[in-house]
Design a protein around this motif. Structure first.
Motif, PDB file in Angstrom:
ATOM      1  N   CYS A 164       0.844  -1.204   0.000  1.00 29.03           N
ATOM      2  CA  CYS A 164       0.000   0.000   0.000  1.00 29.03           C
ATOM      3  C   CYS A 164       0.880   1.255   0.000  1.00 29.03           C
ATOM      4  O   CYS A 164       1.692   1.452   0.906  1.00 29.03           O
ATOM      5  N   LEU A 175      -3.003   4.912   7.199  1.00 36.65           N
ATOM      6  CA  LEU A 175      -3.796   3.829   6.604  1.00 36.65           C
ATOM      7  C   LEU A 175      -2.926   2.613   6.340  1.00 36.65           C
ATOM      8  O   LEU A 175      -1.856   2.728   5.742  1.00 36.65           O
ATOM      9  N   CYS A 197      -6.584   6.834   1.332  1.00 35.08           N
ATOM     10  CA  CYS A 197      -6.490   5.834   0.261  1.00 35.08           C
ATOM     11  C   CYS A 197      -6.523   6.498  -1.109  1.00 35.08           C
ATOM     12  O   CYS A 197      -7.325   7.393  -1.360  1.00 35.08           O
ATOM     13  N   THR A 198      -5.653   6.046  -1.996  1.00 36.65           N
ATOM     14  CA  THR A 198      -5.629   6.588  -3.365  1.00 36.65           C
ATOM     15  C   THR A 198      -6.460   5.729  -4.322  1.00 36.65           C
ATOM     16  O   THR A 198      -6.480   5.993  -5.510  1.00 36.65           O
ATOM     17  N   THR A 199      -7.090   4.689  -3.808  1.00 40.67           N
ATOM     18  CA  THR A 199      -7.851   3.696  -4.588  1.00 40.67           C
ATOM     19  C   THR A 199      -6.988   3.063  -5.687  1.00 40.67           C
ATOM     20  O   THR A 199      -7.488   2.713  -6.752  1.00 40.67           O
ATOM     21  N   CYS A 200      -5.702   2.895  -5.388  1.00 39.73           N
ATOM     22  CA  CYS A 200      -4.775   2.379  -6.400  1.00 39.73           C
ATOM     23  C   CYS A 200      -4.987   0.890  -6.688  1.00 39.73           C
ATOM     24  O   CYS A 200      -4.594   0.394  -7.738  1.00 39.73           O
ATOM     25  N   GLY A 201      -5.547   0.156  -5.730  1.00 35.76           N
ATOM     26  CA  GLY A 201      -5.853  -1.261  -5.963  1.00 35.76           C
ATOM     27  C   GLY A 201      -4.707  -2.216  -5.680  1.00 35.76           C
ATOM     28  O   GLY A 201      -4.841  -3.426  -5.895  1.00 35.76           O
ATOM     29  N   CYS A 238      -3.541  -3.232  -2.878  1.00 33.27           N
ATOM     30  CA  CYS A 238      -3.900  -4.162  -1.795  1.00 33.27           C
ATOM     31  C   CYS A 238      -4.709  -5.333  -2.350  1.00 33.27           C
ATOM     32  O   CYS A 238      -4.440  -6.496  -2.039  1.00 33.27           O
TER      33      CYS A 238
HETATM   34  S1  SF4 Z   1      -6.266   1.015  -2.707  1.00 33.66           S
HETATM   35 FE1  SF4 Z   1      -5.368  -0.272  -1.140  1.00 33.66          FE
HETATM   36  S2  SF4 Z   1      -3.174  -0.183  -1.536  1.00 33.66           S
HETATM   37 FE2  SF4 Z   1      -4.092   1.544  -2.614  1.00 33.66          FE
HETATM   38  S3  SF4 Z   1      -3.962   3.245  -1.167  1.00 33.66           S
HETATM   39 FE3  SF4 Z   1      -5.976   2.299  -0.885  1.00 33.66          FE
HETATM   40  S4  SF4 Z   1      -5.671   0.846   0.758  1.00 33.66           S
HETATM   41 FE4  SF4 Z   1      -3.633   1.380   0.029  1.00 33.66          FE
END
Ligand code: SF4
Ligand code: SF4
Length: 709
Positions: A316, A325, A367-371, A373
Motif C-alpha cells: 500500500c 492507513l 487511500c488513493t484507490t490504487c488497488g 492491496c
Molecule cells: S487502494 Fe489499497 S493499496 Fe491503494 S492506497 Fe488504498 S488501501 Fe492502500
C-alpha cells in the motif's frame, strides 16, 4: 491402514475402551463448532445485501485458480512456498482426519475407495503430508518468533498485535500432526510384535521416525500411546475447529467461500445500495457505511477471511509513506469489532459509528484507490468498495475535509474542480501555434465525427498538461481518426468524485456527459486520461466503447501508420510508470511498453515495482486537493524507485501521474537529472510525419494534424 484396527492383541484395540468418550467428543465438538459458526453468521445475516450468485463458472474458475491453485502465494517466495506446502498438506490430510475421527466410533471403518493399493498409496502420501506440514509449522513459528518479518509487526496506532495468537495456532497444528503420527506409529509398532501384517510407514516420515523409537516398547505401552495419540488428535482437532473462528485462522473455513464470492469485475465500483437504481437513490435514507451493519455480508466475510498476512499493507503506497492507513487493519479492526459486538453469549450490541471509534477520517481519506492491496491479497479481500462506502457515509454526514470543499463546490457549479468557465474548456485546442498544425473540431449538430476525444478536466485546464491534450489530438489526426471534442459541453468525468464518495454529484456529471456524448453521434471514444477511461468504461452506461490513447498508438505502430525516428539522446534511460487506472484496474500493461520499445534507440528499464505491482504516484482526481498526514510524498518514493532502476526519464500515460511525478522529481532533488514525459507527448515528439498517413475510405483526416509540427 486403518482397517484391522481392532484385531485382538493389536494395540489399537485399546481404542475400543474409548468409543463412548470419542463419540461424546465428536458430538460436543461438532455442536460447539456449529454454534460458533451460527453466531459468526449473525452479523452477515443482518448486513446489507450483495448479490454474488451470478456467473457461477467464472466464480468456480476463481476457486480453481486462487484457492485450489494458490495463484497469488508465490508472489512472496518464502511465505508463499510455506503456505502452498501447508495448504497441499491440509487438502491431502482432510480425508485422513475424517477417517481417523470415524474410526474412534467405528473401528473397522475404511473410507470408500481407500482400501488395498489405493489406500496404501494414500497412506504414504499422508505420512509425508503430515511430516511436511509439521516442518512448515516449525519454520513458520521460527519465522514469526525469531526473524519477525517487518510486515507482521503492528504499529501502535493500529492496535494490538495478533502474533501470540498466530504462533499458538501454528503450534496447535504442529501438535495435531504429531498426534496423528503418534497414533499411526504406535499402531504400526504394535503390529510388529505379534507378527501381524505390519502397516507401512513412509520412509523418513514423522510416523516412520516415531515407529523406530516405539517398536521395542511393550504392547500395553503401545496401546496406551495409540489411545493417547488418538485422544490428543481428537481434542486438538476439535479445539482448533472451534478456536479458529476467534482469530486469524478463521480463513481456513471461510477462504473457499470468500474466493467464490469475490468480485468479478475490475475497475467497477459497487453501487450505493444493491437493488436500488440510480433514479431511486433519493429514496435512500442514509448513504454509505456508517455502522458495521452497513457493510455488505460479503465485506463482513472479507473481514473474517483476512489471514493477517500483511501483503496488502506491504504494497500500500499510503502505508509506505506513513499515512494513517494500512489496509490490513481495515479488516482486522472490523473483525475485532464484530467479535466484540457480536459475542458468543448475550445480546449483540450494534449500530455504533465506525468513524471516530475503530477508524479515523484521515485513515479513510488516505487511500488513493490504487488497488495494490486487492491485487496482492491471496484471499481476494476487497478494500476499495469498502473505503468508498465509508467515504460515502462521511460525505452524507457532511464530514468532508476542508481542502476538498472548494473543488466539490466548483464541480457542482462549473463541472470542473478548478471552477473555470465552461467556455474555456477547449482553450487548449485554440492556441494559435497549435491551430497552425492541428485543428480540433468541437462536435455539435453541424460538426460530426466518428470518434470523441474525451479530454477531462485536468488536461483541459492545467497549463502544463494541455500539452498532453495537444499531443493526443495530433496523434489521432496522424492515424486518420475522424475525431472531435465536446468542448464546453464536456464536464468532468466524475471518476474521482465517485471514488471520493460523492455519488449524487457523480451521477449529475455522468448524466450530463452521457447526454452530450449521445447527442454528438460518435461511435467510439478515446481519452488520454486513465481516470476518464475507467469512468467511461465502468461507471457510465450506454456510451460507445472507449480506448486509451496508448491502445490507439500501439495499434498504429503495429499497422505501420505510426513510425518513429530514433531518440536524440541515446544515453537516456527510460522507465514506464504504470498508472493504476490503466494498469491494475484495466490490465493495459503491454501497449505502452510495446510503443516505447518501437522507438529506435530507446533504452528502457523496468522498475522493481511495475505492471500489477506498480506503485501509485500519489493519487489523482480529488486526491490532488487533499493534504494527508505523511512522512514523505508517495511520488517521491516512486521517483526514487525509478532512480534505483537506473532511469533518468519516467514515461507515464496519465496526466495525474505527470503532476505527481514532476512535483516529486523536484522534491526528491532530481531536478536537472531526471525528467517525466507522457507517452502521448513522447510519441508526438518521435513520430515521423513526412510520411503520408494511411487512410481508410470513410475517414476524413484533419490534414492539419499530419502536416508536421
Ligand atoms: S487502494 Fe489499497 S493499496 Fe491503494 S492506497 Fe488504498 S488501501 Fe492502500
Ligand atoms: S487482506 Fe489479504 S493481503 Fe491483507 S492481510 Fe488480509 S489476507 Fe493478507
Amino acid at each position: 491402514m486403518l482397517e484391522g484396527i481392532q484385531s485382538g492383541a493389536n494395540p489399537t484395540s485399546w481404542l475400543a475402551q474409548g468409543q463412548a468418550l470419542f463419540l461424546f467428543l465428536h458430538v460436543l465438538g461438532v455442536a460447539c463448532f456449529g454454534y460458533i459458526v451460527a453466531k459468526r453468521l449473525v452479523p452477515l445475516i443482518r448486513a446489507e445485501r450483495d448479490p454474488r450468485l451470478d456467473r457461477p463458472w467464472a466464480r468456480l474458475g476463481k476457486v480453481f485458480r486462487f484457492w485450489l491453485g494458490q495463484w497469488k502465494h508465490p508472489r512472496y517466495k518464502t511465505a508463499g512456498t510455506l503456505h502452498i506446502l501447508i495448504f497441499t498438506g491440509f487438502i491431502l490430510l482432510a480425508m485422513r482426519a475424517f477417517t481417523v475421527l470415524i474410526v474412534g466410533v467405528s473401528p473397522n471403518f475404511v473410507m470408500p475407495g481407500l482400501s488395498g493399493e489405493t489406500g496404501h498409496l494414500y497412506e504414504v502420501a499422508t505420512d509425508y503430508a503430515a511430516t511436511v506440514v509439521f516442518l512448515c509449522m516449525v519454520l513458520a513459528i521460527t519465522r514469526r518468533a525469531v526473524f519477525k518479518p517487518a510486515r507482521y509487526e503492528v504499529p501502535a496506532k493500529f492496535g494490538k498485535a495478533h502474533k501470540a495468537d498466530a504462533i499458538f495456532l501454528l503450534a496447535l497444528i504442529a501438535i495435531l500432526m504429531v498426534a496423528d503420527s503418534l497414533f499411526e506409529a504406535a499402531k504400526a509398532a504394535g503390529q510388529v510384535q505379534p507378527g501381524q501384517h505390519i502397516e507401512f510407514a513412509a520412509a523418513l516420515s514423522l510416523p516412520w521416525l516415531l515407529k523406530i523409537f516405539l517398536v521395542s516398547l511393550p504392547l500395553s505401552v503401545l496401546g496406551g500411546l495409540c489411545f493417547a495419540g488418538y485422544l490428543l488428535h481428537e481434542l486438538t482437532f476439535y479445539f482448533l475447529l472451534c478456536y479458529r473462528p476467534f482469530g486469524i485462522q478463521f480463513h481456513v473455513e471461510t477462504s473457499l467461500f470468500n474466493v467464490y464470492f469475490s468480485k468479478l469485475d475490475r475497475g467497477k465500483l459497487k453501487p450505493v445500495k444493491w437493488g436500488v437504481s440510480d433514479e431511486h437513490l433519493d429514496q435512500v435514507k442514509s448513504f454509505g457505511v456508517k455502522t458495521f451493519e452497513d457493510f455488505t455480508w460479503k465485506h463482513m466475510l472479507d473481514f473474517y477471511s483476512c489471514a493477517d498476512c500483511g501483503r496488502c499493507s506491504d504494497n500500500c503506497p499510503a502505508n509506505a509513506v506513513g499515512r494513517p492507513l494500512s489496509p490490513r487493519f481495515i479488516s482486522i479492526k472490523a473483525r475485532d469489532y464484530a467479535f466484540q459486538h457480536y459475542p458468543m453469549f448475550g445480546r449483540s450490541d450494534n449500530g455504533q459509528p465506525l468513524i471516530g471509534s475503530i477508524y479515523s477520517d484521515d485513515e479513510i481519506w488516505s487511500c488513493t484507490t490504487c488497488g495494490a492491496c486487492e491485487e496482492e491479497c491471496p484471499l481476494l479481500v476487497e478494500y476499495i468498495d469498502k473505503i468508498v462506502d465509508l467515504r460515502r457515509g462521511m460525505v452524507d454526514d457532511g464530514a468532508v475535509p476542508q481542502s476538498m470543499q472548494k473543488p466539490l463546490k466548483a464541480l457542482n457549479s462549473r463541472g470542473n474542480p478548478y471552477g473555470k468557465m465552461e467556455k474555456k474548456k477547449a482553450e487548449w485546442a485554440n492556441a494559435k501555434d497549435f491551430q497552425q498544425v492541428c485543428q480540433v473540431k468541437t462536435l455539435d449538430k453541424k460538426n460530426g465525427a466518428d470518434t470523441l476525444y474525451f479530454v477531462d478536466s485536468i488536461t483541459s485546464f492545467d497549463d502544463r498538461l494541455q500539452s498532453i491534450g495537444r499531443a493526443t489530438a495530433k496523434i489521432l489526426g496522424h492515424v486518420g481518426e475522424n475525431f472531435g471534442i465536446l468542448g464546453a459541453a464536456e464536464k468532468d468525468s466524475g471518476h474521482d468524485v465517485r471514488r471520493f464518495g460523492e455519488e449524487t454529484l457523480f451521477l449529475a456529471l455522468r448524466d450530463h456527459n452521457t447526454d452530450a456524448i449521445k447527442a454528438s453521434g460518435v461511435t467510439r471514444i478515446v481519452t488520454a486520461d486513465p481516470h476518464a477511461y475507467n469512468a467511461l468504461k465502468h461507471d457510465y452506461k450506454d456510451v460507445p466503447p472507449v480506448e486509451h490513447i496508448s491502445q490507439v498508438i500501439a495499434r498504429g505502430v503495429r499497422s505501420g501508420k505510426i513510425e518513429f525516428r530514433p531518440v536524440e539522446n541515446g544515453n537516456d534511460v527510460y522507465t514506464y510508470h504504470d498508472p493504476c487506472y490503466l494498469g491494475r484496474h484495466n490490465q493495459v500493461y503491454d501497449d505502452p511498453r510495446d510503443v516505447l520499445d518501437a522507438i529506435p534507440g530507446l533504452k528502457r528499464v523496468e522498475m522493481a515495482r511495475s505492471r500489477d505491482r506498480s506503485f501509485c504516484c500519489g493519487g489523482g482526481g480529488l486526491m490532488l486537493f487533499y493534504e494527508p498526514k505523511e512522512d514523505q510524498r508517495i511520488g517521491v518514493k516512486r521517483v526514487q524507485m525509478a532512480a534505483e532502476a537506473g532511469a533518468n526519464v519516467i514515461v507515464t500515460a496519465c496526466p495525474f501521474c505527470m503532476v505527481n511525478i514532476e512535483d516529486a522529481i523536484k522534491v526528491a532533488g532530481f531536478e536537472g537529472k531526471m525528467t517525466a514525459i507522457d507517452l502521448a507527448e513522447l510519441v508526438d515528439q518521435q513520430i515521423v510525419r513526412e510520411r503520408p498517413v494511411v487512410t481508410t475510405e470513410a475517414v476524413e483526416i484533419p490534414q492539419e494534424c499530419v502536416a508536421g509540427r
